[in-house]
Write an enzyme that holds these catalytic residues in place. Structure first.
Site, PDB file in Angstrom:
ATOM      1  N   THR A 110       3.094  -6.162   0.877  1.00 31.45           N
ATOM      2  CA  THR A 110       2.534  -5.252   1.736  1.00 31.45           C
ATOM      3  C   THR A 110       2.064  -6.347   3.320  1.00 31.45           C
ATOM      4  O   THR A 110       1.272  -7.366   2.613  1.00 31.45           O
ATOM      5  CB  THR A 110       2.267  -3.935   1.873  1.00 31.45           C
ATOM      6  OG1 THR A 110       2.588  -3.280   1.261  1.00 31.45           O
ATOM      7  CG2 THR A 110       1.037  -4.240   2.778  1.00 31.45           C
ATOM      8  N   GLY A 143       4.039   5.312   0.055  1.00 33.07           N
ATOM      9  CA  GLY A 143       2.638   4.825  -0.239  1.00 33.07           C
ATOM     10  C   GLY A 143       1.477   4.864   0.307  1.00 33.07           C
ATOM     11  O   GLY A 143       1.769   5.931   0.944  1.00 33.07           O
ATOM     12  N   ASP A 144       0.565   3.696  -0.183  1.00 33.14           N
ATOM     13  CA  ASP A 144      -0.433   4.198   0.036  1.00 33.14           C
ATOM     14  C   ASP A 144      -0.742   3.471   1.668  1.00 33.14           C
ATOM     15  O   ASP A 144      -2.063   3.470   2.571  1.00 33.14           O
ATOM     16  CB  ASP A 144      -1.699   3.623  -0.582  1.00 33.14           C
ATOM     17  CG  ASP A 144      -1.550   2.351  -0.103  1.00 33.14           C
ATOM     18  OD1 ASP A 144      -0.355   1.502  -0.007  1.00 33.14           O
ATOM     19  OD2 ASP A 144      -2.354   1.207   0.100  1.00 33.14           O
TER      20      ASP A 144
HETATM   21  N1  ASP Z   1       1.356  -0.282  -1.260  1.00 39.57           N
HETATM   22  C1  ASP Z   1       2.499  -0.772  -0.845  1.00 39.57           C
HETATM   23  C2  ASP Z   1       2.599   0.558  -0.997  1.00 39.57           C
HETATM   24  O1  ASP Z   1       2.271   1.290  -2.389  1.00 39.57           O
HETATM   25  C3  ASP Z   1       2.322  -1.748  -1.299  1.00 39.57           C
HETATM   26  C4  ASP Z   1       2.132  -3.290  -1.262  1.00 39.57           C
HETATM   27  O2  ASP Z   1       1.207  -3.296  -1.161  1.00 39.57           O
HETATM   28  O3  ASP Z   1       2.632  -4.346  -1.628  1.00 39.57           O
HETATM   29  O4  ASP Z   1       3.801   0.562  -0.968  1.00 39.57           O
END
Ligand code: ASP
Length: 308
Positions: free
Chosen positions: A174, A204-205
């Protein structure tokens, strides 16, 4: 003039020196440098923190090295479902988008939602309809096709697993940016393709305000990367802000508590970047590495990948 400051990340995880060739390492550093300089240029021109984080994230989204925009991972159906969010610390205005396909720069769509919609979070087809109304650029499947991401997806399909960027080295790709502008205004932005082989419209978050992305001039701006399910349950970005607001912790102390203690206790691997309105920057992670860069003045940016 306030201390202008910007930080970016390109994902965290088990990023070991032994796993990256010299050339690949240099590619990542060049990409990080390009993005941080782009964001810094915006701040140095006296523009807002929101403009700066947007510019930096667009650069990272356009680079296939990172799991966002062009380099987004494949979902279970072999498609891309991207999530992004942006927040302005001065107004607390936020825009976010989840599960969009074909949008060239999801962060620009999130920003349009922040500016022109009465809502905060739009998803799927509705979000794409809004994007069309606001003349955002769409790209074909060919633009988003990356042979490396495709191989990850084939492997995940074979194992019937859902993986974060790629599980064998647990890297989360990300991207995100946080900035403090010349007026002391803060902003945060995050963009992701989520998890390889994800099913059921998993989100996701990253696009969840308070979990993966948050900004408030009274405290800090935060953008996270890591295993989203844990970051959502720990409400990570807002928790850093709350520790500053309610407990009077410094930015550094708040990040330390959340990343090295609270997240670790629940098994949440990853990290975050954060900035306060004095221009202090924190790059905190509990994994082996995090693609990261920070720049506070005209001198060269700090760019790092590994823990040491
Ligand atoms: N936080 C992101 C998710 O869970 C993944 C990432 O940080 O690469 O979608």
């Amino acid at each position: 003039m306030n201390n202008i400051a910007i930080a970016i990340h390109g994902g965290a995880g088990t990023i070991l020196r032994s796993a990256l060739t010299i050339e690949k390492e240099q590619d990542y550093k060049t990409a990080l440098e390009g993005a941080i300089e782009e964001g810094y240029k915006v701040l140095a021109a006296g523009k807002s923190a929101v403009e700066a984080v947007k510019a930096a994230v667009v650069c990272l989204e356009n680079n296939p090295l990172f799991n966002a925009g062009k380099g987004s991972v494949f979902n279970h159906k072999g498609k891309h479902e991207m999530d992004a969010a942006i927040m302005c610390g001065q107004t607390l205005g936020a825009g976010a988008v989840a599960g969009v396909n074909h949008i060239k720069n999801p962060i620009l769509l999130a920003n349009k939602i922040r500016r022109y919609s009465e809502h905060v979070l739009l998803t799927g087809e509705g979000a794409e309809e809004f994007a069309r109304e606001h003349d955002l650029l769409f790209e074909s499947d060919t633009y988003f096709f990356d042979p490396f991401r495709y191989q990850q997806w084939v492997a995940a399909q074979h194992d019937n697993s859902v993986t974060l960027d790629h599980t064998e080295d647990r890297k989360f790709g990300t991207v995100g940016a946080v900035a403090c502008d010349t007026n002391g205004n803060l902003a945060a932005a995050t963009s992701t393709g989520g998890m390889t082989n994800k099913k059921f419209n998993r989100i996701g978050d990253s696009p969840i305000i308070g979990a993966g992305t948050y900004a408030n001039n009274a405290t800090c701006a935060v953008s996270c990367t890591g295993h989203g399910e844990y970051f959502m349950r720990a409400v990570v970005a807002y928790d850093v802000s709350c520790l500053m607001e309610y407990k009077g912790l410094s930015l550094q102390q708040a990040c330390e508590v959340v990343v090295q203690d609270k997240l670790v206790k629940i098994g949440g691997e990853g990290g975050l970047i954060a900035v306060d309105s004095y221009g202090n920057i924190e790059l905190a992670f509990n994994s082996e590495g995090m693609y990261r860069a920070a720049k506070k003045g005209p001198e060269a940016a700090f760019i790092a990948i590994y823990k040491d």
